[in-house]
Write an enzyme that holds these catalytic residues in place. Structure first.
Site, PDB file in Angstrom:
ATOM      1  NE  ARG A  26      -1.156   2.432   2.936  1.00 30.20           N
ATOM      2  CZ  ARG A  26      -0.578   3.518   3.421  1.00 30.20           C
ATOM      3  NH1 ARG A  26      -0.476   4.615   2.698  1.00 30.20           N
ATOM      4  NH2 ARG A  26      -0.054   3.523   4.644  1.00 30.20           N
ATOM      5  CG  ASP A  27       3.270   4.326   2.987  1.00 26.91           C
ATOM      6  OD1 ASP A  27       3.559   5.129   2.099  1.00 26.91           O
ATOM      7  OD2 ASP A  27       3.237   4.625   4.193  1.00 26.91           O
ATOM      8  CG  HIS A 220       3.480   4.760   9.243  1.00 24.02           C
ATOM      9  ND1 HIS A 220       2.909   3.725   8.522  1.00 24.02           N
ATOM     10  CD2 HIS A 220       3.777   5.719   8.322  1.00 24.02           C
ATOM     11  CE1 HIS A 220       2.864   4.047   7.243  1.00 24.02           C
ATOM     12  NE2 HIS A 220       3.395   5.257   7.089  1.00 24.02           N
ATOM     13  CG  HIS A 222       7.402   7.671   5.573  1.00 24.39           C
ATOM     14  ND1 HIS A 222       7.266   7.156   4.314  1.00 24.39           N
ATOM     15  CD2 HIS A 222       6.183   7.548   6.157  1.00 24.39           C
ATOM     16  CE1 HIS A 222       6.011   6.753   4.129  1.00 24.39           C
ATOM     17  NE2 HIS A 222       5.329   6.973   5.237  1.00 24.39           N
ATOM     18  CB  CYS A 253       2.401  10.545   1.328  1.00 22.37           C
ATOM     19  SG  CYS A 253       0.703  11.111   1.165  1.00 22.37           S
ATOM     20  CG  ASN A 262       6.723   3.362   4.850  1.00 24.71           C
ATOM     21  OD1 ASN A 262       6.325   3.588   3.715  1.00 24.71           O
ATOM     22  ND2 ASN A 262       6.014   3.632   5.925  1.00 24.71           N
TER      23      ASN A 262
HETATM   24  P1  HMG Z   1     -13.086  14.434  -2.649  1.00 22.62           P
HETATM   25  O1  HMG Z   1     -12.664  14.744  -4.045  1.00 22.62           O
HETATM   26  O2  HMG Z   1     -13.357  15.560  -1.704  1.00 22.62           O
HETATM   27  O3  HMG Z   1     -14.298  13.388  -2.646  1.00 22.62           O
HETATM   28  O4  HMG Z   1     -11.949  13.526  -2.020  1.00 22.62           O
HETATM   29  P2  HMG Z   1     -15.793  13.519  -3.010  1.00 22.62           P
HETATM   30  O5  HMG Z   1     -16.564  12.890  -1.897  1.00 22.62           O
HETATM   31  O6  HMG Z   1     -16.130  14.944  -3.400  1.00 22.62           O
HETATM   32  O7  HMG Z   1     -15.935  12.585  -4.306  1.00 22.62           O
HETATM   33  C1  HMG Z   1     -15.341  12.902  -5.555  1.00 22.62           C
HETATM   34  C2  HMG Z   1     -15.588  11.759  -6.532  1.00 22.62           C
HETATM   35  O8  HMG Z   1     -14.894  10.573  -6.110  1.00 22.62           O
HETATM   36  C3  HMG Z   1     -17.048  11.339  -6.612  1.00 22.62           C
HETATM   37  O9  HMG Z   1     -17.253  10.830  -7.923  1.00 22.62           O
HETATM   38  C4  HMG Z   1     -17.153  10.212  -5.631  1.00 22.62           C
HETATM   39  O10 HMG Z   1     -18.203   9.314  -5.909  1.00 22.62           O
HETATM   40  C5  HMG Z   1     -15.826   9.517  -5.824  1.00 22.62           C
HETATM   41  P3  HMG Z   1     -18.016  11.662  -9.052  1.00 22.62           P
HETATM   42  O11 HMG Z   1     -19.327  11.985  -8.447  1.00 22.62           O
HETATM   43  O12 HMG Z   1     -17.169  12.909  -9.271  1.00 22.62           O
HETATM   44  O13 HMG Z   1     -18.022  10.734 -10.209  1.00 22.62           O
HETATM   45  N1  HMG Z   1     -15.378   8.855  -4.604  1.00 22.62           N
HETATM   46  C6  HMG Z   1     -14.843   7.626  -4.560  1.00 22.62           C
HETATM   47  N2  HMG Z   1     -14.579   6.699  -5.512  1.00 22.62           N
HETATM   48  C7  HMG Z   1     -14.008   5.551  -5.122  1.00 22.62           C
HETATM   49  N3  HMG Z   1     -13.640   5.297  -3.837  1.00 22.62           N
HETATM   50  C8  HMG Z   1     -13.874   6.193  -2.869  1.00 22.62           C
HETATM   51  C9  HMG Z   1     -14.504   7.409  -3.225  1.00 22.62           C
HETATM   52  N4  HMG Z   1     -14.842   8.502  -2.509  1.00 22.62           N
HETATM   53  C10 HMG Z   1     -15.380   9.372  -3.351  1.00 22.62           C
HETATM   54  N5  HMG Z   1     -13.510   5.934  -1.619  1.00 22.62           N
HETATM   55  C11 HMG Z   1     -11.257  11.827  -0.448  1.00 22.62           C
HETATM   56  C12 HMG Z   1     -12.023  13.125  -0.660  1.00 22.62           C
HETATM   57  C13 HMG Z   1     -11.123  11.589   1.025  1.00 22.62           C
HETATM   58  C14 HMG Z   1     -12.046  10.711  -1.108  1.00 22.62           C
HETATM   59  C15 HMG Z   1      -9.876  11.979  -1.123  1.00 22.62           C
HETATM   60  O14 HMG Z   1      -9.275  13.129  -0.602  1.00 22.62           O
HETATM   61  C16 HMG Z   1      -8.957  10.789  -0.867  1.00 22.62           C
HETATM   62  O15 HMG Z   1      -9.266   9.667  -1.222  1.00 22.62           O
HETATM   63  N6  HMG Z   1      -7.766  11.024  -0.308  1.00 22.62           N
HETATM   64  C17 HMG Z   1      -6.835   9.944  -0.052  1.00 22.62           C
HETATM   65  C18 HMG Z   1      -5.480  10.266  -0.587  1.00 22.62           C
HETATM   66  C19 HMG Z   1      -4.544   9.110  -0.295  1.00 22.62           C
HETATM   67  O16 HMG Z   1      -4.878   7.966  -0.509  1.00 22.62           O
HETATM   68  N7  HMG Z   1      -3.321   9.461   0.221  1.00 22.62           N
HETATM   69  C20 HMG Z   1      -2.340   8.477   0.539  1.00 22.62           C
HETATM   70  C21 HMG Z   1      -2.669   7.650   1.738  1.00 22.62           C
HETATM   71  S1  HMG Z   1      -2.356   8.469   3.285  1.00 22.62           S
HETATM   72  C22 HMG Z   1      -0.679   8.143   3.617  1.00 22.62           C
HETATM   73  O17 HMG Z   1       0.017   7.629   2.776  1.00 22.62           O
HETATM   74  C23 HMG Z   1      -0.145   8.427   4.988  1.00 22.62           C
HETATM   75  C24 HMG Z   1       0.080   7.151   5.824  1.00 22.62           C
HETATM   76  O18 HMG Z   1       0.991   6.269   5.201  1.00 22.62           O
HETATM   77  C25 HMG Z   1       0.628   7.528   7.229  1.00 22.62           C
HETATM   78  C26 HMG Z   1       1.845   8.459   7.166  1.00 22.62           C
HETATM   79  O19 HMG Z   1       2.851   8.115   6.530  1.00 22.62           O
HETATM   80  O20 HMG Z   1       1.746   9.535   7.788  1.00 22.62           O
HETATM   81  C27 HMG Z   1      -1.240   6.388   6.050  1.00 22.62           C
HETATM   82 MG    MG Z   2       3.135   6.413   5.232  1.00 19.36          MG
END
Ligand code: HMG
Ligand code: MG
Length: 313
Positions: A26-27, A220, A222, A253, A262
């Site tokens: 995933r990450d 966690h 990095h 990220c 990581n």
């Molecule tokens: P948004 O654009 O505000 O969402 O994103 P929305 O609710 O306005 O929806 C926009 C469109 O996406 C809509 O479709 C929804 O239906 C669709 P449309 O009507 O335009 O056709 N939609 C989805 N489709 C599939 N799956 C879904 C989904 N949700 C909405 N789940 C949102 C808001 C939270 C969804 C977005 O900001 C998001 O997904 N962000 C995640 C980004 C991400 O994955 N970042 C990396 C992971 S975090 C990380 O790596 C840190 C970590 O490792 C810890 C660390 O290191 O600190 C965990």
């Molecule tokens: Mg991470």
């Protein structure tokens, strides 16, 4: 001459056993420039499990437009079958739509992911910290009603690329609010790898004071500044027994450009094995897996242990 394993001298300050929470699929893969084919992901996860990793975060149920690298979440889980499901195969889920898709795929565990800072909440979740907690609340409630295990990540716990230093109280407040939603485990994210050992101790102490003890915490780190292993060892001395790591040191990220890989699982296993801490992981099998994955990604693993062992010691 290297035997491929460190000389074992028990360290009584460390726990007897550590659970490695593997985040490579995933990450690791969310940050790759190229999209790794679903069947390569499937084999990666199978190899990780065969190497003894019991907990593997497999993918994310986020909009494909946000993370195209993991748009094949359903396909990957369906190809894995039972092997990709259960309490030890969490997936990232930000919202109700993600939970619908994760439940349809049959998952047994999810991870929500909040931010300690407003800027990263906006960049990564398109909303404020308070709005993101509102978004997570019904997700956690429904996940628990469906019998799922729930983890809550907090990002930017040790520093933020836009806001700079992050007050410990601010991290603790967000952590407590996320745990109050009903999460089973908190994962403290050093998203950009800037934390150091004293900071880790202070944050763990502060969380303990607010009722979130080390037994409910994973760390966690990095490894941007080479501090991930030192920070992990500090957390283990505080009673933490769950450590996030990524095989081969992949990771980052896409919404925080200064985030690099990581803590490499191999580096962690080498350190723990030498200190007599059980992880259940076969280091040689892991190095072989990283080398295989590096072939698919077209660049060598940044892990020091992989470099040393894959080079023939
Ligand atoms: P948004 O654009 O505000 O969402 O994103 P929305 O609710 O306005 O929806 C926009 C469109 O996406 C809509 O479709 C929804 O239906 C669709 P449309 O009507 O335009 O056709 N939609 C989805 N489709 C599939 N799956 C879904 C989904 N949700 C909405 N789940 C949102 C808001 C939270 C969804 C977005 O900001 C998001 O997904 N962000 C995640 C980004 C991400 O994955 N970042 C990396 C992971 S975090 C990380 O790596 C840190 C970590 O490792 C810890 C660390 O290191 O600190 C965990
Ligand atoms: Mg991470």
């Amino acid at each position: 001459m290297s035997t491929g394993l460190p000389q074992r001298e028990a360290n009584p300050e460390l726990p007897e056993r550590v659970t490695i929470y593997e985040v490579g699929p995933r990450d690791g893969l969310q940050n790759e420039k190229t999209v790794v084919p679903a069947m390569v992901k499937v084999e990666f996860i199978r190899r990780l499990a065969a190497a003894g990793l019991e907990t593997i975060e497999t993918t994310s149920f986020v909009p494909p437009a946000w993370v195209p690298q993991l748009a094949d979440a359903t396909e990957v889980l369906s190809a894995l079958g039972e092997e990709g499901l259960g309490l030890r195969r969490p997936v990232l889920v930000p919202n109700q739509r993600g939970l619908d898709n994760a439940l349809a795929a049959g998952v047994g565990a999810i991870a929500i992911f909040g931010s300690a800072t407003e800027t990263f909440a906006r960049k990564n979740l398109n909303r404020s910290v308070a709005e993101s907690i509102e978004m997570f609340a019904p997700v956690v409630q429904r996940a628990r009603e469906s019998g799922l295990w729930v983890r809550a990540y907090v990002s930017m716990c040790f520093g933020d690329p836009w806001e700079g230093p992050v007050p410990i109280d601010q991290v603790v407040d967000v952590s407590v609010r996320l745990m109050d939603l009903g999460a089973d485990q908190l994962s403290l994210g050093d998203t950009i790898g800037v934390g150091t050992t004293g900071h880790v101790s202070r944050l763990l102490d502060a969380l303990d004071t607010r009722g979130v003890g080390a037994d409910r915490i994973g760390v966690h780190f990095h490894d941007t500044y080479g501090q991930a292993l030192a920070n992990t060892m500090t957390a283990l001395r505080h009673g933490v027994t769950v450590v996030d790591a990524s095989t081969g040191g992949l990771g980052g990220c896409p919404y925080a450009k200064s985030a690099t890989g990581n803590l490499a699982t191999e580096d962690l296993v080498w350190a723990l094995d030498g200190a007599g801490v059980r992880t259940g992981v076969d280091l040689a099998a892991l190095v072989e897996t990283s080398t295989w994955m590096a072939g698919h990604l077209g660049r060598p693993s940044p892990s020091r242990v992989v470099k040393a062992l894959a080079g023939g010691g």
